[in-house]
Design a protein around this motif. Structure first.
Motif, PDB file in Angstrom:
ATOM      1  N   LEU A  18       0.827  -1.204   0.000  1.00  0.00           N
ATOM      2  CA  LEU A  18       0.000   0.000   0.000  1.00  0.00           C
ATOM      3  C   LEU A  18       0.864   1.259   0.000  1.00  0.00           C
ATOM      4  O   LEU A  18       0.529   2.259  -0.629  1.00  0.00           O
TER       5      LEU A  18
ATOM      6  N   ALA B 296      -4.566  10.627   3.871  1.00  0.00           N
ATOM      7  CA  ALA B 296      -5.426   9.668   3.178  1.00  0.00           C
ATOM      8  C   ALA B 296      -4.820   8.263   3.236  1.00  0.00           C
ATOM      9  O   ALA B 296      -5.543   7.265   3.344  1.00  0.00           O
ATOM     10  N   LEU B 297      -3.493   8.172   3.188  1.00  0.00           N
ATOM     11  CA  LEU B 297      -2.817   6.879   3.260  1.00  0.00           C
ATOM     12  C   LEU B 297      -3.079   6.206   4.609  1.00  0.00           C
ATOM     13  O   LEU B 297      -3.366   5.014   4.676  1.00  0.00           O
TER      14      LEU B 297
ATOM     15  N   LYS C  87      -5.649   6.731   6.560  1.00  0.00           N
ATOM     16  CA  LYS C  87      -7.071   6.343   6.601  1.00  0.00           C
ATOM     17  C   LYS C  87      -7.301   5.045   5.831  1.00  0.00           C
ATOM     18  O   LYS C  87      -8.045   4.169   6.283  1.00  0.00           O
ATOM     19  N   GLU C  88      -6.666   4.896   4.694  1.00  0.00           N
ATOM     20  CA  GLU C  88      -6.788   3.660   3.916  1.00  0.00           C
ATOM     21  C   GLU C  88      -6.163   2.481   4.666  1.00  0.00           C
ATOM     22  O   GLU C  88      -6.746   1.396   4.739  1.00  0.00           O
ATOM     23  N   ALA C  89      -4.963   2.683   5.228  1.00  0.00           N
ATOM     24  CA  ALA C  89      -4.301   1.623   5.993  1.00  0.00           C
ATOM     25  C   ALA C  89      -5.125   1.255   7.220  1.00  0.00           C
ATOM     26  O   ALA C  89      -5.251   0.071   7.565  1.00  0.00           O
ATOM     27  N   HIS C  90      -5.700   2.247   7.872  1.00  0.00           N
ATOM     28  CA  HIS C  90      -6.518   1.987   9.057  1.00  0.00           C
ATOM     29  C   HIS C  90      -7.731   1.132   8.697  1.00  0.00           C
ATOM     30  O   HIS C  90      -8.045   0.149   9.378  1.00  0.00           O
ATOM     31  N   LYS C  91      -8.394   1.497   7.628  1.00  0.00           N
ATOM     32  CA  LYS C  91      -9.592   0.774   7.207  1.00  0.00           C
ATOM     33  C   LYS C  91      -9.267  -0.668   6.797  1.00  0.00           C
ATOM     34  O   LYS C  91      -9.955  -1.608   7.196  1.00  0.00           O
ATOM     35  N   ARG C  92      -8.195  -0.850   6.027  1.00  0.00           N
ATOM     36  CA  ARG C  92      -7.883  -2.167   5.469  1.00  0.00           C
ATOM     37  C   ARG C  92      -7.085  -3.071   6.393  1.00  0.00           C
ATOM     38  O   ARG C  92      -7.224  -4.294   6.340  1.00  0.00           O
TER      39      ARG C  92
END
Length: 191
Positions: free
Chosen positions: A42, A170-171, A173-178
């Motif tokens: 990611l 944003a990175l 937030k994406e890592a947190h979600k996934r």
């Protein structure tokens, strides 16, 4: 001593299907390595995999490969991958100076790879919960020996959050979600 994603490379040593059934904690090691590998992909941190004698030990475990969307695969005959000239030249050319290391068996191929990386001047981070051996005492002894020579013992969470560096991107937030949120309640076991 902070890990930085632009200086890092994740090196996974010999997570091979034929070897894993005899590795104490092998599935957990693959799970941790795959989790961090997903975050590395990611964040555009290179993920390199090695295989020792795949004709006899099989290829990299499919469960690990399934968690990675990008990686480079290296075959080796030496226990320590730094003895393979093409690998060491490619690593030098990559410009990466911080190597996060994990794999099996911790006291053989992972340790010899780690010692070679240290000798070559790389910063070495020993991913403790993803470095395993047939006997857990040998994995612990390998980590101890690597750290005595200059490696730093780390967990996958330590590495991930140092790479992410801050929580307002944003990175993140994406890592947190996934990756981060689903993992938050899982216990950690070090070998």
């Amino acid at each position: 001593m902070h890990l930085q994603c632009d200086k890092s490379l994740l090196l996974m040593v010999d997570f091979q299907a034929g070897l894993l059934p005899v590795i104490n904690g092998g599935e957990l090691a693959i799970e941790e390595a795959g989790w961090l590998g997903g975050i590395a992909c990611l964040m555009d941190v290179p993920v390199w995999l090695t295989e020792q004698n795949p004709e006899r030990l099989g290829g990299t475990a499919p469960s690990l490969l399934g968690s990675l969307n990008d990686y480079r695969l290296w075959q080796k005959k030496h226990f320590g991958i730094m003895e393979e000239g093409e690998f060491s030249a490619a690593l030098k050319a990559s410009g990466k100076t911080q190597i996060v290391l994990c794999g099996t068996e911790a006291h053989i191929c992972v340790l010899q790879t780690g010692l070679g990386l240290l000798k070559a001047g790389y910063e070495l981070y020993w991913l403790s919960e993803a470095a395993a051996s047939r006997r857990p005492q040998e994995a612990a002894l390998a980590r101890e020996r690597a750290c005595a020579k200059g490696a730093v013992a780390v967990s996958a969470d330590m590495v991930a959050y140092e790479w992410l560096h801050r929580c307002d991107t944003a990175l993140f937030k994406e890592a947190h979600k996934r990756y981060l949120k689903p993992r938050s309640s899982r216990p950690v076991r070090f070998f």
